[in-house]
Design a protein around this motif. Structure first.
Motif, short mmCIF file in Angstrom:
data_model
loop_
_atom_site.label_atom_id
_atom_site.label_comp_id
_atom_site.label_asym_id
_atom_site.label_seq_id
_atom_site.Cartn_x
_atom_site.Cartn_y
_atom_site.Cartn_z
N LEU A 196 -79.11 44.78 105.72
CA LEU A 196 -77.71 45.41 106.02
C LEU A 196 -77.25 46.68 105.16
O LEU A 196 -76.77 47.63 105.67
N GLU A 197 -77.85 46.50 103.92
CA GLU A 197 -77.43 47.56 102.96
C GLU A 197 -77.75 49.00 103.26
O GLU A 197 -76.79 49.77 103.15
N PRO A 198 -78.98 49.20 103.79
CA PRO A 198 -79.15 50.64 103.79
C PRO A 198 -78.39 51.27 105.13
O PRO A 198 -78.13 52.43 105.00
N TYR A 199 -78.10 50.65 105.92
CA TYR A 199 -77.04 50.74 107.05
C TYR A 199 -75.73 51.09 106.29
O TYR A 199 -74.95 52.23 106.64
N MET A 200 -75.02 50.32 105.77
CA MET A 200 -73.50 50.30 105.16
C MET A 200 -73.73 51.30 104.05
O MET A 200 -72.69 52.10 103.78
N GLU A 201 -74.87 51.45 103.38
CA GLU A 201 -74.99 53.00 102.40
C GLU A 201 -74.81 54.04 102.93
O GLU A 201 -73.88 54.94 102.55
N ASP A 202 -75.48 54.15 104.18
CA ASP A 202 -75.14 55.35 104.88
C ASP A 202 -73.84 55.61 105.38
O ASP A 202 -73.27 56.93 105.34
N VAL A 203 -73.10 54.54 105.86
CA VAL A 203 -71.80 54.51 106.23
C VAL A 203 -70.96 54.96 105.24
O VAL A 203 -70.04 55.75 105.38
N ALA A 204 -70.95 54.39 104.07
CA ALA A 204 -70.19 54.80 102.96
C ALA A 204 -70.32 56.00 102.55
O ALA A 204 -69.41 56.78 102.34
N ASN A 205 -71.60 56.66 102.70
CA ASN A 205 -71.69 58.09 102.16
C ASN A 205 -70.94 59.05 103.14
O ASN A 205 -70.41 59.94 103.00
N VAL A 206 -71.18 58.62 104.55
CA VAL A 206 -70.50 59.45 105.60
C VAL A 206 -69.09 59.46 105.29
O VAL A 206 -68.31 60.43 105.43
N ILE A 207 -68.41 58.36 105.19
CA ILE A 207 -67.04 58.38 105.03
C ILE A 207 -66.69 58.76 103.76
O ILE A 207 -65.56 59.39 103.85
N MET A 208 -67.39 58.60 102.66
CA MET A 208 -67.08 59.14 101.38
C MET A 208 -66.80 60.81 101.35
O MET A 208 -66.16 61.25 100.98
N GLY A 209 -67.84 61.28 102.22
CA GLY A 209 -67.78 62.79 102.31
C GLY A 209 -66.66 63.35 102.87
O GLY A 209 -66.20 64.26 102.55
N LEU A 210 -66.37 62.63 104.16
CA LEU A 210 -64.89 62.95 104.70
C LEU A 210 -63.67 62.82 103.72
O LEU A 210 -62.65 63.63 103.77
N TYR A 211 -63.75 61.54 102.91
CA TYR A 211 -62.66 61.42 102.00
C TYR A 211 -62.74 62.32 100.95
O TYR A 211 -61.52 62.81 100.65
N ARG A 212 -63.74 62.90 100.43
CA ARG A 212 -63.85 63.90 99.55
C ARG A 212 -63.06 65.29 99.86
O ARG A 212 -62.32 65.90 99.19
N ILE A 213 -63.47 65.55 101.03
CA ILE A 213 -62.66 66.84 101.59
C ILE A 213 -61.31 66.67 101.76
O ILE A 213 -60.68 67.57 101.48
#
Length: 251
Positions: free
Chosen positions: A140-157
């Motif tokens: 599961l982790e590779p998928y959730m790592e990608d999800v976390a990175n995508v959401i964090m990118g929006l969060y930082r903006i």
């Protein structure tokens, strides 16, 4: 304020409803139509919205709009979900968020009417990641790592936006994005990453509470209380979980 419901009977009526609401560029209009871009909404059960490729330009008078592309990808993702092909749907959802981030979030400097879509897109991505993992039997982790990175990118903006106007600042999306990151980090058992998120929420101006939905407040307090239990902070746990319990619908 109660959000009015919309009714659709054909692809054209679906398409026009979504585009007309979004073209108003108003927070409430976007909030109203946001469920029609969610893979968890009942519209996804309609056979005419389970199509891999929409070729009928006559039904799509806004072909130059970014949201025309997003609608097409949403319909295609729904097609793959209806057939259990979650990996393809997951990749389409990644493309939706990438396009939305680059063409809407990054370019709309003086407005935030589009922000109610963020949690809809991110929530679908997280759920598709889980289903795609079961589909191909990978960890599961590779998928959730990608999800976390995508959401964090929006969060930082959003967290970097310092405009005070509630009609313009992207900080209005901090709470729903925080809730999504809470869910992802709990799934990944990375609760140490929650601390800076909690700090950002605590530092939010109280005026932002006006734009936070009750469901996000309930979810935030639930996860805050859950983390507090792990930390042994029972005072915070009791306060947060009591809030979540008091305001969660009875059902």
């Amino acid at each position: 304020m109660e959000v009015p419901k919309v009714t659709i009977t054909t692809f054209r009526s679906y398409y026009l409803t979504v585009m007309e609401y979004l073209n108003e560029e108003h927070w409430l209009s976007t909030e109203t139509v946001a469920p029609l871009l969610s893979l968890q909404d009942k519209h996804c059960l309609c056979p005419f919205l389970q199509v891999e490729d929409i070729n009928d330009d006559a039904s799509r008078p806004y072909v130059e709009s970014v949201f025309d592309d997003i609608i097409q990808m949403h319909i295609a993702a729904n097609f793959y979900v209806s057939r259990g092909s979650y990996y393809q749907a997951y990749n389409l959802q990644l493309l939706i968020i990438s396009l939305f981030s680059k063409e809407i979030v990054a370019k709309e400097k003086d407005s935030n009417w589009y922000l109610p879509l963020i949690s809809v897109f991110c929530d679908d991505l997280r759920l598709l990641a889980k289903k795609a993992e079961y589909e191909d039997k990978r960890d599961l982790e590779p998928y959730m790592e990608d999800v976390a990175n995508v959401i964090m990118g929006l969060y930082r903006i959003c967290v970097a936006d310092n405009r005070p106007d509630l009609r313009a600042t992207k900080k209005a999306a901090i709470m729903p994005l925080t809730v999504e990151l809470f869910r992802v980090y709990f799934d990944m058992n990375k609760m140490t990453l929650l601390k800076p998120l909690i700090r950002s929420v605590e530092n939010l101006n109280s005026s932002f509470v006006k734009l936070v939905s009750l469901s996000d407040l309930v979810a935030y307090n639930y996860f805050l209380g859950k983390k507090a239990i792990f930390d042994g902070d029972m005072a915070t746990a009791n306060r947060a979980l009591q809030h979540a319990f008091d305001y969660c619908p009875e059902r």
